[in-house]
Enzyme design. Structure first.
Site, PDB file in Angstrom:
ATOM      1  N   ASP A   7      10.779  26.286  28.011  1.00  0.00           N
ATOM      2  CA  ASP A   7       9.879  25.238  27.529  1.00  0.00           C
ATOM      3  C   ASP A   7       9.452  25.626  26.119  1.00  0.00           C
ATOM      4  OD1 ASP A   7       7.844  23.407  27.023  1.00  0.00           O
ATOM      5  OD2 ASP A   7       6.399  24.425  28.332  1.00  0.00           O
ATOM      6  N   ASP A  98       8.802  17.411  26.994  1.00  0.00           N
ATOM      7  CA  ASP A  98       7.744  18.088  27.737  1.00  0.00           C
ATOM      8  C   ASP A  98       6.991  17.106  28.618  1.00  0.00           C
ATOM      9  OD1 ASP A  98       6.747  16.831  25.415  1.00  0.00           O
ATOM     10  OD2 ASP A  98       5.038  18.186  25.293  1.00  0.00           O
TER      11      ASP A  98
END
Length: 244
Positions: A7, A98
């Site tokens: 991420d 995200d």
């Protein structure tokens, strides 16, 4: 077979391993400059040969290329992948991955239901999932750090402050505490407004907080409000299981 998850945020990267849609390792933090080396080390230690990346920063494609060139089959998350929800968004290809992964994380952890996802990072995003399995859109506002920096950068004399300057009193007794009160009380009021507005239309909804600044919100003790600091990685684990 384990999967590597990355991420990539605006300031840091988070890395973890998953298997069968679940995280199986601790979460590692990396600077953008060290993401590739730490990812390769984690992949080797966990036996991961494939990787799924969500990136909101520049250079996501370079990261994918670097890992592919070193033997880790790596894909960049996109809305063209198999998702556990539909997207009702006018410009889906501008939707931050995200945000996509965060919604997938809610589906993985709580099932398909009415949910408001609040990701408090560099920016604060508010995303809406409905119980019929559709991502409806949301809102984006400046994050806590951005608000403090803006007051310092766009004025002549205001100091750079942070959440630690907040005294829990709305009445600041000096300049630092007055700035902190304005920023923190404003952020909390904003979040409460989104929650109350959402629950007027969806009274049985849940609220899920995530992101690096989620601990600055004092709302997670309330019924139906949950904290999942690694929600994006949990969503990537679910998406890796569906796609890789």
């Amino acid at each position: 077979m384990a999967e590597l998850l990355i991420d990539v945020g605006n300031t840091k990267s988070k890395l973890a391993l998953s298997q069968d849609g679940r995280l199986i390792s601790d979460v590692l933090l990396a600077d953008h400059e060290t993401t590739v080396s730490q990812a390769l080390e984690l992949a080797r230690s966990g036996g991961a040969r494939c990787c799924l990346v969500s990136s909101v920063a520049e250079g996501g494609g370079e990261l994918v290329g670097s890992l592919n060139g070193r033997g880790v089959r790596t894909s960049l998350l996109s809305v063209d992948m198999r998702l556990p929800f539909a997207i009702d968004y006018a410009t889906p290809y501008t939707l931050g991955t995200d945000r996509v992964a965060g919604v997938a994380g809610v589906v993985a952890q709580f099932g398909v239901r009415d949910a408001l996802i609040i990701d408090a990072g560099t920016a604060i995003t508010y995303d809406f999932l409905s119980a019929d399995g559709v991502f409806r859109g949301g809102a984006i506002s400046p994050g806590i750090g951005m608000r403090f920096r803006a007051l310092h950068a766009f004025t002549a004399k205001l100091p750079l402050c942070g959440p630690a300057d907040f005294t829990d009193s709305i009445v600041g007794r000096d300049t630092r505490s007055a700035i902190a009160s304005g920023v923190m009380a404003g952020v909390l009021a904003e979040a409460r407004h989104f929650i109350s507005s959402f629950r007027k239309d969806y009274p049985d909804s849940i609220v899920v907080f995530t992101g690096g600044d989620y601990e600055n919100f004092d709302l997670t003790a309330k019924i139906g409000i949950f904290a999942r600091p690694n929600l994006v990685l949990e969503g990537l684990a679910h998406l890796a299981h569906l796609n890789l």
